[in-house]
Design an enzyme around this catalytic site. Structure first.
Site, PDB file in Angstrom:
ATOM      1  N   HIS A   1     -16.797  31.502 -57.881  1.00  0.00           N
ATOM      2  CA  HIS A   1     -17.980  30.738 -57.474  1.00  0.00           C
ATOM      3  C   HIS A   1     -18.738  30.359 -58.734  1.00  0.00           C
ATOM      4  CE1 HIS A   1     -21.760  29.454 -55.952  1.00  0.00           C
ATOM      5  NE2 HIS A   1     -22.400  30.573 -56.183  1.00  0.00           N
TER       6      HIS A   1
ATOM      7  N   HIS B   1     -21.543  27.258 -60.765  1.00  0.00           N
ATOM      8  CA  HIS B   1     -22.604  26.273 -60.610  1.00  0.00           C
ATOM      9  C   HIS B   1     -22.267  25.067 -61.493  1.00  0.00           C
ATOM     10  CE1 HIS B   1     -25.720  29.690 -59.565  1.00  0.00           C
ATOM     11  NE2 HIS B   1     -24.690  29.637 -58.730  1.00  0.00           N
TER      12      HIS B   1
ATOM     13  N   TYR C   1      -2.969  16.415 -58.138  1.00  0.00           N
ATOM     14  CA  TYR C   1      -3.248  17.806 -58.488  1.00  0.00           C
ATOM     15  C   TYR C   1      -4.506  18.339 -57.826  1.00  0.00           C
ATOM     16  CZ  TYR C   1       0.674  18.561 -61.518  1.00  0.00           C
ATOM     17  OH  TYR C   1       1.953  18.742 -61.981  1.00  0.00           O
TER      18      TYR C   1
END
Length: 227
Positions: free
Chosen positions: A93, A95, A120
């Site tokens: 995860h 930002h 891809y």
């Protein structure tokens, strides 16, 4: 692979992501699911560029702290992804700038946040869902992820960032990078009427590489933004 090696991998990949500007400051988190059902996960308020293998958090299968520092506040989203995607062994995860920017655009389809721009992108990230904004650490984000029924390995949190699962940490990192670069391409080409992959080209990728895309993927036409 030993737990010590997995800890080293979290630090190595985290440092690489940080040094390339994909996760600034103390943002972002990484987890790996262990064979005994427990997890390794990056601690809260930790920069991915300066992780200590010995301080990586270890949780048991019920999410209880076993060792290491206090875990990231984003445990609910990691837990929901693992719950709905049994084959997932790692989650990244971030930002990252372009992926976050993508979530703020009005034309984004929550069922297919990006059109089929490159092979891809589909091969690594599949198709990407967008879920509404929740404050960081809000347990309600887990229900939103469960609502996707495990169909997506890559998810965008509105105004927040990508959450990407893989069958290894390397696979999750590579898919996250591909998602970020595809978001960057979309922003560069927005309003320029780019040529996307056709449904037949997408179907050829699905058949050739055994891809699993959400049901009805071929019907998710991406709206062109207005000039």
């Amino acid at each position: 692979m030993s737990e010590n090696s997995l800890r080293e991998d979290i630090c190595r990949f985290g440092r690489s992501l940080f040094e390339r500007g994909l996760t600034p400051g103390s943002s972002g988190n990484i987890s790996i699911r262990l064979d005994d059902g427990g997890w390794l996960v990056t601690p809260t308020n930790a920069s991915l560029g300066f992780l200590d293998p010995a301080r990586i958090t270890r949780l048991d299968g019920k999410g209880n702290l076993v060792s290491g520092d206090r875990p990231t506040k984003e445990i609910p989203l990691h837990s929901a992804v693992y719950e709905t995607r049994p084959g997932a062994r790692a989650i990244v995860h971030l930002h990252s700038t372009h992926a976050v920017a993508l979530t703020m655009l009005p034309e984004i389809d929550p069922r297919a946040a990006l059109p089929p721009m490159t092979p891809y992108y589909l091969m690594r990230a599949g198709q990407t869902a967008l879920i509404p904004y929740y404050r960081p650490g809000d347990p309600a984000v887990a229900d939103a992820i469960r609502g996707l029924s495990g169909q997506y390995s890559s998810i965008l949190l509105a105004n927040h960032g990508p959450v990407v699962a893989g069958d290894s940490l390397e696979a999750a990192v590579f898919a996250t990078e591909e998602l970020e670069e595809t978001a960057r391409l979309y922003l560069l080409l927005r309003n320029l009427n780019p040529r996307y992959l056709t449904p037949d080209q997408v179907d050829d990728l699905v058949k050739t590489f055994g891809l699993t895309l959400p049901a009805g993927h071929e019907h998710h036409d991406h709206e062109e933004p207005s000039a």
